[in-house]
Motif scaffolding. Structure first.
Motif, PDB file in Angstrom:
ATOM      1  N   ASP A   1       1.516 -12.202 -33.785  1.00 37.53           N
ATOM      2  CA  ASP A   1       2.309 -13.100 -32.933  1.00 37.53           C
ATOM      3  C   ASP A   1       3.097 -14.060 -33.799  1.00 37.53           C
ATOM      4  O   ASP A   1       2.572 -14.605 -34.771  1.00 37.53           O
TER       5      ASP A   1
ATOM      6  N   ASP B   1       5.013 -17.618 -34.652  1.00 42.03           N
ATOM      7  CA  ASP B   1       4.843 -19.025 -34.311  1.00 42.03           C
ATOM      8  C   ASP B   1       5.971 -19.428 -33.375  1.00 42.03           C
ATOM      9  O   ASP B   1       7.074 -18.882 -33.427  1.00 42.03           O
TER      10      ASP B   1
ATOM     11  N   THR C   1       3.502 -32.326 -42.944  1.00 40.82           N
ATOM     12  CA  THR C   1       2.913 -31.922 -41.689  1.00 40.82           C
ATOM     13  C   THR C   1       1.731 -32.803 -41.348  1.00 40.82           C
ATOM     14  O   THR C   1       1.150 -33.444 -42.222  1.00 40.82           O
TER      15      THR C   1
ATOM     16  N   ASP D   1      -3.675 -25.768 -31.532  1.00 41.65           N
ATOM     17  CA  ASP D   1      -2.932 -24.764 -32.293  1.00 41.65           C
ATOM     18  C   ASP D   1      -1.547 -25.248 -32.698  1.00 41.65           C
ATOM     19  O   ASP D   1      -0.754 -24.496 -33.236  1.00 41.65           O
ATOM     20  N   ALA D   2      -1.249 -26.530 -32.460  1.00 43.26           N
ATOM     21  CA  ALA D   2       0.076 -27.084 -32.767  1.00 43.26           C
ATOM     22  C   ALA D   2      -0.017 -28.113 -33.886  1.00 43.26           C
ATOM     23  O   ALA D   2      -1.023 -28.800 -34.032  1.00 43.26           O
TER      24      ALA D   2
ATOM     25  N   VAL E   1       5.327 -26.998 -34.337  1.00 45.10           N
ATOM     26  CA  VAL E   1       5.044 -25.583 -34.544  1.00 45.10           C
ATOM     27  C   VAL E   1       3.747 -25.254 -33.814  1.00 45.10           C
ATOM     28  O   VAL E   1       2.751 -25.963 -33.967  1.00 45.10           O
ATOM     29  N   VAL E   2       3.785 -24.192 -33.012  1.00 48.32           N
ATOM     30  CA  VAL E   2       2.595 -23.710 -32.314  1.00 48.32           C
ATOM     31  C   VAL E   2       2.273 -22.349 -32.902  1.00 48.32           C
ATOM     32  O   VAL E   2       3.088 -21.425 -32.846  1.00 48.32           O
ATOM     33  N   ARG E   3       1.106 -22.236 -33.486  1.00 47.30           N
ATOM     34  CA  ARG E   3       0.684 -20.985 -34.124  1.00 47.30           C
ATOM     35  C   ARG E   3       0.492 -19.881 -33.097  1.00 47.30           C
ATOM     36  O   ARG E   3       0.010 -20.128 -31.989  1.00 47.30           O
ATOM     37  N   GLY E   4       0.863 -18.653 -33.466  1.00 48.47           N
ATOM     38  CA  GLY E   4       0.601 -17.498 -32.608  1.00 48.47           C
ATOM     39  C   GLY E   4      -0.898 -17.315 -32.439  1.00 48.47           C
ATOM     40  O   GLY E   4      -1.680 -17.623 -33.341  1.00 48.47           O
ATOM     41  N   THR E   5      -1.313 -16.828 -31.286  1.00 47.25           N
ATOM     42  CA  THR E   5      -2.747 -16.719 -31.006  1.00 47.25           C
ATOM     43  C   THR E   5      -3.346 -15.376 -31.392  1.00 47.25           C
ATOM     44  O   THR E   5      -4.556 -15.263 -31.494  1.00 47.25           O
TER      45      THR E   5
END
Length: 74
Positions: free
Chosen positions: A22, A24, A73, A58-59, A14-18
């Motif tokens: 936004d 993910d 996680t 961010d991941a 999972v890459v968080r929105g910046t």
């Protein structure tokens, strides 16, 4: 100090929105290039694309449980 997520095939990344609002970005790890689970990973993204991915800070990885579903996680 940041830690690099360790993974195995079947885990989810999972890459968080910046920016606020936004979404993910989510994908399934289909290949891990190193025995210790360190990046890079080949990821099949939820939008259908597949590619080599080097995660940033961010991941994070959601490890698949015994049932193949994401669980803990790191």
């Amino acid at each position: 100090m940041t830690t690099t997520p360790m993974a195995r095939p079947g885990d989810r990344i999972v890459v968080r929105g910046t920016h606020v609002g936004d979404a993910d970005r989510v994908g399934e790890i289909v290949e891990v290039r190193h025995e210790d689970g360190s990046p890079p990973y080949v990821v099949h993204w939820s939008d259908g694309h597949e590619g080599l991915f080097f995660p940033g800070t961010d991941a994070f990885v959601q490890h698949a449980g015994a049932d193949g579903q994401p669980g803990a996680t790191s």
